[in-house]
Design a protein around this motif. Structure first.
Motif, PDB file in Angstrom:
ATOM      1  N   LYS A  55       0.816  -1.212   0.000  1.00 61.70           N
ATOM      2  CA  LYS A  55       0.000   0.000   0.000  1.00 61.70           C
ATOM      3  C   LYS A  55       0.853   1.267   0.000  1.00 61.70           C
ATOM      4  CE  LYS A  55      -3.489   2.503   2.710  1.00 61.70           C
ATOM      5  NZ  LYS A  55      -4.327   2.497   3.938  1.00 61.70           N
ATOM      6  N   LEU A  56       1.750   1.414   0.962  1.00 53.79           N
ATOM      7  CA  LEU A  56       2.478   2.674   1.127  1.00 53.79           C
ATOM      8  C   LEU A  56       3.673   2.811   0.188  1.00 53.79           C
ATOM      9  CD1 LEU A  56       0.752   2.558   3.776  1.00 53.79           C
ATOM     10  CD2 LEU A  56       2.612   3.798   4.893  1.00 53.79           C
ATOM     11  N   VAL A  57       4.264   1.693  -0.201  1.00 57.49           N
ATOM     12  CA  VAL A  57       5.453   1.745  -1.060  1.00 57.49           C
ATOM     13  C   VAL A  57       5.075   1.513  -2.524  1.00 57.49           C
ATOM     14  CG1 VAL A  57       7.712   0.736  -1.547  1.00 57.49           C
ATOM     15  CG2 VAL A  57       6.957   1.035   0.830  1.00 57.49           C
ATOM     16  N   THR A  58       4.533   0.345  -2.830  1.00 56.70           N
ATOM     17  CA  THR A  58       4.243   0.009  -4.227  1.00 56.70           C
ATOM     18  C   THR A  58       3.110   0.857  -4.802  1.00 56.70           C
ATOM     19  OG1 THR A  58       4.962  -2.272  -3.817  1.00 56.70           O
ATOM     20  CG2 THR A  58       3.666  -1.858  -5.811  1.00 56.70           C
ATOM     21  N   ALA A  59       1.992   0.938  -4.073  1.00 61.07           N
ATOM     22  CA  ALA A  59       0.820   1.676  -4.562  1.00 61.07           C
ATOM     23  C   ALA A  59       0.950   3.183  -4.361  1.00 61.07           C
ATOM     24  CB  ALA A  59      -0.440   1.171  -3.860  1.00 61.07           C
ATOM     25  N   ARG A  60       1.948   3.609  -3.609  1.00 64.74           N
ATOM     26  CA  ARG A  60       2.216   5.021  -3.350  1.00 64.74           C
ATOM     27  C   ARG A  60       1.032   5.721  -2.675  1.00 64.74           C
ATOM     28  NH1 ARG A  60       6.939   6.363  -5.444  1.00 64.74           N
ATOM     29  NH2 ARG A  60       6.586   8.587  -5.110  1.00 64.74           N
ATOM     30  N   ARG A  61       0.350   4.972  -1.810  1.00 62.79           N
ATOM     31  CA  ARG A  61      -0.667   5.560  -0.965  1.00 62.79           C
ATOM     32  C   ARG A  61      -0.018   6.049   0.325  1.00 62.79           C
ATOM     33  NH1 ARG A  61      -5.784   3.651  -0.720  1.00 62.79           N
ATOM     34  NH2 ARG A  61      -5.939   5.024   1.098  1.00 62.79           N
ATOM     35  N   GLY A  62      -0.837   6.642   1.212  1.00 58.98           N
ATOM     36  CA  GLY A  62      -0.386   6.974   2.552  1.00 58.98           C
ATOM     37  C   GLY A  62      -1.122   6.092   3.542  1.00 58.98           C
ATOM     38  N   GLY A  63      -1.171   6.539   4.789  1.00 58.01           N
ATOM     39  CA  GLY A  63      -1.855   5.774   5.810  1.00 58.01           C
ATOM     40  C   GLY A  63      -1.854   6.538   7.116  1.00 58.01           C
ATOM     41  N   TYR A  64      -2.245   5.848   8.197  1.00 60.28           N
ATOM     42  CA  TYR A  64      -2.184   6.514   9.490  1.00 60.28           C
ATOM     43  C   TYR A  64      -1.150   5.838  10.374  1.00 60.28           C
ATOM     44  CZ  TYR A  64      -5.856   3.228  11.314  1.00 60.28           C
ATOM     45  OH  TYR A  64      -6.596   2.145  11.704  1.00 60.28           O
ATOM     46  N   CYS A  65      -1.142   6.140  11.672  1.00 56.23           N
ATOM     47  CA  CYS A  65       0.027   5.857  12.509  1.00 56.23           C
ATOM     48  C   CYS A  65       0.501   4.416  12.467  1.00 56.23           C
ATOM     49  CB  CYS A  65      -0.218   6.297  13.948  1.00 56.23           C
ATOM     50  SG  CYS A  65      -1.375   5.266  14.892  1.00 56.23           S
ATOM     51  N   TYR A  66      -0.431   3.455  12.533  1.00 59.46           N
ATOM     52  CA  TYR A  66      -0.008   2.054  12.592  1.00 59.46           C
ATOM     53  C   TYR A  66       0.702   1.635  11.313  1.00 59.46           C
ATOM     54  CZ  TYR A  66      -3.173   2.150  16.546  1.00 59.46           C
ATOM     55  OH  TYR A  66      -3.787   2.491  17.723  1.00 59.46           O
ATOM     56  N   GLU A  67       0.271   2.160  10.197  1.00 59.95           N
ATOM     57  CA  GLU A  67       0.905   1.828   8.931  1.00 59.95           C
ATOM     58  C   GLU A  67       2.251   2.535   8.781  1.00 59.95           C
ATOM     59  OE1 GLU A  67      -2.723   1.462   5.888  1.00 59.95           O
ATOM     60  OE2 GLU A  67      -2.900   3.165   7.256  1.00 59.95           O
ATOM     61  N   HIS A  68       2.263   3.835   9.035  1.00 58.86           N
ATOM     62  CA  HIS A  68       3.506   4.606   8.897  1.00 58.86           C
ATOM     63  C   HIS A  68       4.603   4.091   9.824  1.00 58.86           C
ATOM     64  CE1 HIS A  68       2.908   8.069   6.192  1.00 58.86           C
ATOM     65  NE2 HIS A  68       1.620   7.979   6.514  1.00 58.86           N
ATOM     66  N   ASN A  69       4.282   4.007  11.099  1.00 57.93           N
ATOM     67  CA  ASN A  69       5.332   3.648  12.053  1.00 57.93           C
ATOM     68  C   ASN A  69       5.708   2.175  11.980  1.00 57.93           C
ATOM     69  OD1 ASN A  69       6.102   6.124  13.301  1.00 57.93           O
ATOM     70  ND2 ASN A  69       4.117   6.190  14.310  1.00 57.93           N
ATOM     71  N   ALA A  70       4.783   1.308  11.555  1.00 59.10           N
ATOM     72  CA  ALA A  70       5.145  -0.083  11.318  1.00 59.10           C
ATOM     73  C   ALA A  70       6.117  -0.182  10.147  1.00 59.10           C
ATOM     74  CB  ALA A  70       3.901  -0.920  11.053  1.00 59.10           C
ATOM     75  N   LEU A  71       5.859   0.576   9.095  1.00 58.35           N
ATOM     76  CA  LEU A  71       6.759   0.599   7.941  1.00 58.35           C
ATOM     77  C   LEU A  71       8.133   1.137   8.330  1.00 58.35           C
ATOM     78  CD1 LEU A  71       7.140   0.280   4.838  1.00 58.35           C
ATOM     79  CD2 LEU A  71       6.300   2.629   4.608  1.00 58.35           C
TER      80      LEU A  71
END
Length: 276
Positions: free
Chosen positions: A60-76
């Motif tokens: 989602k955040l890397v390949t699809a170039r989407r964003g996200g919220y805290c759990y996604e960002h900080n997990a990445l």
């Protein structure tokens, strides 16, 4: 399970520096991340599940170039740091930015990064007020980042993070140093993304820092740019708002799984308008 692709992540944030686990690397990575991957909650508003598995976050955040919220960002960010050799781990915080009358649950993820004889707090996923550089875990010291000043206060077993806004200090969140595990975030993520009264279920939110010290922010239809070319405007045209998320925030909308079609976005915003 697909292994984490560090090279793809570094390309996503435009990072070409050294990857040794040093303070300089941590600072540069932190800044590059918040200037490249926007905070946004579109999937929550679309009633899509927010998956925290490595493969899902990377896709989602890397390949699809989407964003996200805290759990996604900080997990990445945690995955990247650990692969580089940092001894980083996840923490949880109680958000107090709205100054709630009672103690709120732990609904925010942040990171603790030990380096040499110091501990550092990293957080690339708190939206508009998030850190743009790690800060040292020390009480009462005013710490400057590329996008503002912060301070930590000791509350006994907890710490309070504050941000300077004008001449005042705004409380952001309280946290302790107890390590959190994937199961902790799984439960909190489910609550935040599905609880009917969750702020994320009623407002379109997006934020991204700019490398020159500026910032972009969106709340529903209100777009703000802070910095040298400051502007504020409301977008009544939902097709223009859809385009703005791509041109200003850099969101990818065409991915087969994590893309968002224009008509789907317009229907989502119409539901928000009706709810208000």
């Amino acid at each position: 399970m697909m292994p984490f692709d560090l090279h793809a992540y570094l390309a996503r944030i435009g990072f070409t520096g050294a990857t040794q686990p040093t303070l300089t690397t941590l600072q540069q990575l932190h800044h590059a991340h918040v200037c490249s991957i926007p905070f946004e909650n579109i999937d929550v508003l679309l009633n899509r599940p927010v998956h925290l598995e490595t493969e899902a976050i990377q896709e989602k955040l890397v390949t699809a170039r989407r964003g996200g919220y805290c759990y996604e960002h900080n997990a990445l960010f945690l995955l990247a740091l650990q692969q580089m050799g940092f001894d980083a781990r996840g923490l949880a915080a109680r958000v107090v930015i709205a100054q709630p009358p009672s103690v709120p649950p732990r609904t925010h993820m942040l990171l603790l990064v030990p380096l040499a004889e110091s501990f550092w707090i990293a957080d690339v996923g708190f939206g508009g007020p998030t850190l743009s550089a790690p800060i040292r875990l020390v009480a009462d010291e005013i710490q400057r980042t590329p996008h503002g000043e912060y301070q930590l206060q000791s509350l006994g077993e907890e710490w309070l993070l504050r941000q300077r806004r004008g001449g005042e200090w705004l409380p952001l969140y309280r946290f302790d140093l107890v390590t959190q595990f994937p199961s902790d975030y799984l439960m909190a993520n489910h609550f935040v993304s599905t609880w009917p009264h969750s702020h994320f279920r009623h407002h379109l939110l997006a934020a991204r820092y700019l490398p020159d010290g500026g910032q972009l922010a969106l709340e529903n239809r209100r777009f703000s740019r802070y910095g040298a070319q400051a502007e504020r405007r409301s977008l009544d045209d939902l097709r223009a708002l859809y385009q703005l998320l791509q041109t200003e925030f850099g969101l990818g909308m065409k991915h087969s799984l994590y893309g968002v079609a224009e008509e789907e976005f317009i229907s989502m915003m119409a539901r928000l308008d009706t709810a208000v």
